[in-house]
Design an enzyme around this catalytic site. Structure first.
Site, PDB file in Angstrom:
ATOM      1  N   ASP A 287       0.858  -1.165   0.000  1.00 13.71           N
ATOM      2  CA  ASP A 287       0.000   0.000   0.000  1.00 13.71           C
ATOM      3  C   ASP A 287       0.908   1.233   0.000  1.00 13.71           C
ATOM      4  OD1 ASP A 287      -3.235   0.593   1.534  1.00 13.71           O
ATOM      5  OD2 ASP A 287      -2.111   1.728   0.055  1.00 13.71           O
TER       6      ASP A 287
HETATM    7  C1  GLC Z   1      -4.243   4.368  -0.342  1.00 13.42           C
HETATM    8  C2  GLC Z   1      -5.176   3.229   0.033  1.00 13.42           C
HETATM    9  C3  GLC Z   1      -5.256   2.160  -1.002  1.00 13.42           C
HETATM   10  C4  GLC Z   1      -5.156   2.798  -2.372  1.00 13.42           C
HETATM   11  C5  GLC Z   1      -3.749   3.320  -2.510  1.00 13.42           C
HETATM   12  C6  GLC Z   1      -3.551   4.036  -3.842  1.00 13.42           C
HETATM   13  O1  GLC Z   1      -3.501   4.761   0.763  1.00 13.42           O
HETATM   14  O2  GLC Z   1      -4.913   2.600   1.285  1.00 13.42           O
HETATM   15  O3  GLC Z   1      -6.482   1.461  -0.818  1.00 13.42           O
HETATM   16  O4  GLC Z   1      -5.440   1.853  -3.391  1.00 13.42           O
HETATM   17  O5  GLC Z   1      -3.390   4.169  -1.442  1.00 13.42           O
HETATM   18  O6  GLC Z   1      -4.367   5.143  -3.910  1.00 13.42           O
END
Ligand code: GLC
Length: 749
Positions: A287
């Site tokens: 993430d």
């Molecule tokens: C965010 C979220 C994740 C998302 C990613 C890209 O922090 O936790 O669900 O897909 O970053 O935006």
């Protein structure tokens, strides 16, 4: 003679090229991946593991970079970019990749969570439909539009089970139940990937956040998760397993630590379970910054150690932390990370780029003509309205206040969300579509109300405490035959990093509802939110309540369709609504305990609160209709089965009211005696059935060992002989038929 020789040589050359091309085309993707891998330097391999934000809207904390990203892409240091959409912009970034030595195409990832240009209801709202074909269609349309906008990969479906409505990301998933959540995970993966990668309307899906992110202690986003492995396997892993079985192309790991090990470096999750036991062949992305955040966790000292822990644990791609691009070469030189570990991650990523057809044509998803023709079609708009209608839950409808009559003289529309438009999109919506196309409640009612006069008064704001607008709202209500109130949160009060310790209807909204109720007029309250809220006074005193979540572009039309009965609501809650925060966590599939309370007010040495009834405000599976349904004539094919047999259970479902309508008939099972103990009920089946007034249909469920199995303390998936309670009902707290059957050791006679 020379002329003949020349012609022969040319023919020979053409045939060699043709054979070469044929051979190249006949090469399998694994062979193509190996060929490419052999040509790559270590630096180029590491570049494929590096994903950066495209400098548009960031969806996490921003890191200031040295130099331009386009130059880094030209140097082969970036393999994927997120938050870049649109044909024009994706082409520009792909141009840079085509200037790199090996011309390896970029992957474009985007949070296409509930629609791309046409916004659909938030995922939790769609979950309330219990309608798998509709949910799959929603994802299918989102993928079709996104793929036409240059997107290769959506960071969805989010399949985190959530039992705590204080957690803002409850809006992004499918609620509290593993069975329902697994079916929805499957529907969304199929919807996003369609007929398979390589099709121009298919995008890679991404099952997230692996794993158990929704169990953050206190419902506080990013907080630790601490649970038994049995709970992990029983409750939180099933939707991920379903997504993997459905062919999810990628997984995303999560911010949380699980029992002290951050998910981004959790080899039990990624290597033992996902890539090992489940045989997952896609790739895992971290993430946003989660690899580097292991320093904050106190799991590693620095990014060098973070990169070491993560790559070895099975995190293939590093989103935005730059730990990989800055440290993997040194880790290889220091012999802490092997080249084969790097190769395995690169192989998984390149395989997806080949499957998407990006090596044949890196620009194949970035076609301006298709972008113009595919987005915002009337069919997509109609599908969004249909999905929105199916997502609206009728919580209460006393004295048949609903549906509204078309003959009313006037209706008062009161509340802070009556004219709201962009708010209807909810969190995780994209700024791709035309926000003027979003239909507010007011606009939807204008379309539907015919000759009925509409009076509008805001009454109050969402969180502000001013009551200055109450008087005008009261007077407006007094001039109307019926009052409809549009109340709720702001859309940015649920979503990522939006945990609330107090989930009451915000501001002075419930005071406004009380004031309007004092007019004595029939009142309908529409509640808009991404989470279950607490609104006890409203629930106890207002005759008609609809939970409309955030319904997307067609919100106003869908609400009007339901209010006027042009669509009879049939949705059911996918998550428990607590009476107050003090009850959380509260969920339907709990154990009985040694001192179960019998009813709401049993506090005589029982597991109960002395200051609150024991039941939730609204139970999992609750949802009413404008008609009523009768359940009768429960019968079994037989009352005993051995673990390799199945039995069927049938009953008659009748529409006993005057409106055609859909019922979600739910099947719950309970193993009466078991070691370890089993929940008092578990959803093991449901059928959504349309019935005309008076019509009866026989509904049949098949019970087999899959429905009777569970994880024991050794995490073995087993069955245990014994008696099972069977419950069939309209909600987890509205059981209409019940009986029992037994699982026996020997084949039943
Ligand atoms: C965010 C979220 C994740 C998302 C990613 C890209 O922090 O936790 O669900 O897909 O970053 O935006």
């Amino acid at each position: 003679m020379n002329r003949i020789k020349t012609i022969i040589s040319i023919c020979l050359l053409i045939s060699l090229i043709t054979i070469g091309n044929l051979y190249a085309q006949q090469k399998t993707i694994p062979q193509k991946v190996e060929d490419l891998l052999k040509k790559m330097t270590l630096a180029e391999k590491i570049g494929q593991l590096n994903q950066l934000n495209g400098d548009w809207e960031a969806t996490g904390p921003i890191t200031k970079d040295v130099g331009s990203k386009l130059d880094a892409i030209k140097r082969g240091e970036i393999g994927s970019v997120l938050n870049i959409v649109g044909v024009q912009h994706t082409r520009a970034f792909q141009d840079a990749a085509m200037q790199s030595r090996l011309k390896i195409p970029l992957l474009f990832g985007q949070d296409v969570i509930h629609g791309y240009s046409i916004t659909f209801p938030i995922p939790l709202a769609e979950a309330a439909s219990w309608d798998m074909p509709a949910i799959e269609k929603s994802a299918r349309i989102a993928a079709t539009e996104a793929a036409a906008g240059g997107v290769h990969w959506t960071f969805a479906p989010m399949v985190d089970i959530a039992r705590d409505p204080r957690w803002g990301r409850v809006m992004e998933g499918a609620g509290e139940d593993p069975y329902l959540g697994s079916l929805i995970a499957t529907a969304r993966v199929h919807g996003f990937q369609g007929k398979g990668l390589g099709n121009l309307d298919a995008v890679m899906s991404c099952a997230k956040h692996f794993a158990a992110y929704g169990a953050a202690i206190g419902g506080r986003d990013y907080n630790s998760v601490d649970m038994s492995l049995r709970t992990l396997w029983e409750i939180y892993l099933p939707p991920f397993k379903a997504a993997a079985d459905a062919g999810a192309a990628t997984f995303m790991n999560s911010f949380n630590d699980l029992n002290g090990t951050p998910a981004s470096a959790n080899s039990y999750l990624m290597r033992d379970i996902l890539k090992g036991k489940w045989g997952f062949k896609g790739f895992v992305v971290s993430d946003w910054g989660s690899i580097g955040e292991m320093i904050n966790h106190g799991y590693v000292k620095n990014n060098y150690e973070a990169a070491n822990a993560s790559i070895n644990a099975g995190s293939d791609m590093d989103m935005e932390s730059r730990s990989y691009i800055n440290n993997l070469a040194k880790l290889v030189a220091d012999k802490k990370v092997s080249v084969s570990t790097i190769d395995e991650a690169v192989r998984r990523i390149l395989t997806k780029k080949f499957e998407l057809g990006l090596f044949d044509d890196p620009y194949r998803f970035s076609n301006a003509e298709r972008e113009k023709s595919v987005l915002n079609t009337p069919e997509h708009v109609e599908a969004a309205r249909e999905m929105a209608r199916k997502s609206i839950v009728l919580l209460k409808n006393e004295h048949n206040v609903l549906p509204l009559s078309k003959d009313l003289n006037s209706i008062a529309l009161i509340g802070p969300l009556v004219t709201a438009k962009k708010e209807m999109k909810g969190f995780w919506s994209l700024d791709v579509g035309d926000e003027t196309k979003i239909v507010s409640l007011y606009e939807g009612m204008q379309q539907a109300a015919g000759k009925t006069k509409l009076l509008v008064a805001k009454g109050c704001d969402i969180t502000d405490t001013s009551r200055a607008g109450f008087d005008e709202a009261y007077k407006t209500a007094m001039h109307a035959d019926v009052v409809i109130m549009a109340m709720g949160e702001r859309p940015d009060m649920t979503g990522e990093a939006k945990s609330r310790s107090n989930i009451h209807l915000p501001g002075v909204q419930e005071d406004l509802i009380k004031a309007i109720m004092a007019t004595g007029k029939p009142v309908v309250v529409l509640l808009m939110s991404g989470r279950p809220m607490v609104f006890n006074w409203t629930a106890d005193h207002v005759p008609a309540i609809l939970y409309t979540w955030w319904l997307g572009n067609q919100a106003g039309n869908a609400m009007a369709d339901v209010l006027y009965g042009n669509y009879n609501p049939g949705a059911k809650l996918p998550i428990t609504f607590p009476r107050t925060e003090g009850q959380i966590p509260i969920y339907y599939n709990h154990y009985n305990t040694g001192r179960p309370a019998h009813g709401d007010n049993d506090v005589n040495y029982t597991s109960a609160y002395i200051d609150l009834p024991n039941s939730p405000k609204y139970a999992f599976g609750h949802g009413l209709s404008y008609t009523t349904f009768g359940y009768s004539n429960l019968r079994f094919s037989k009352k005993f089965l051995s673990k390799n047999e199945s039995i069927t259970v049938s009953f008659d479902l009748q529409n006993t009211g005057k409106y055609a309508g859909e019922e979600v008939a739910q099947l719950y099972l309970r193993q009466m005696v078991s070691q370890p103990v089993r929940p008092i009920k578990e959803l093991k089946g449901f059928q959504k059935v349309m019935l005309q007034p008076g019509e009866t249909k026989t509904i049949t469920f098949t019970i087999d060992k899959q429905k009777l199995s569970f994880y024991n303390d050794q995490l073995q998936w087993i069955t245990e002989p014994g008696e099972f309670g069977l419950m069939i009902g309209s909600a987890s707290d509205d059981i209409r038929l019940q009986d029992s059957f037994s699982l026996v050791n020997t084949p039943a006679h």
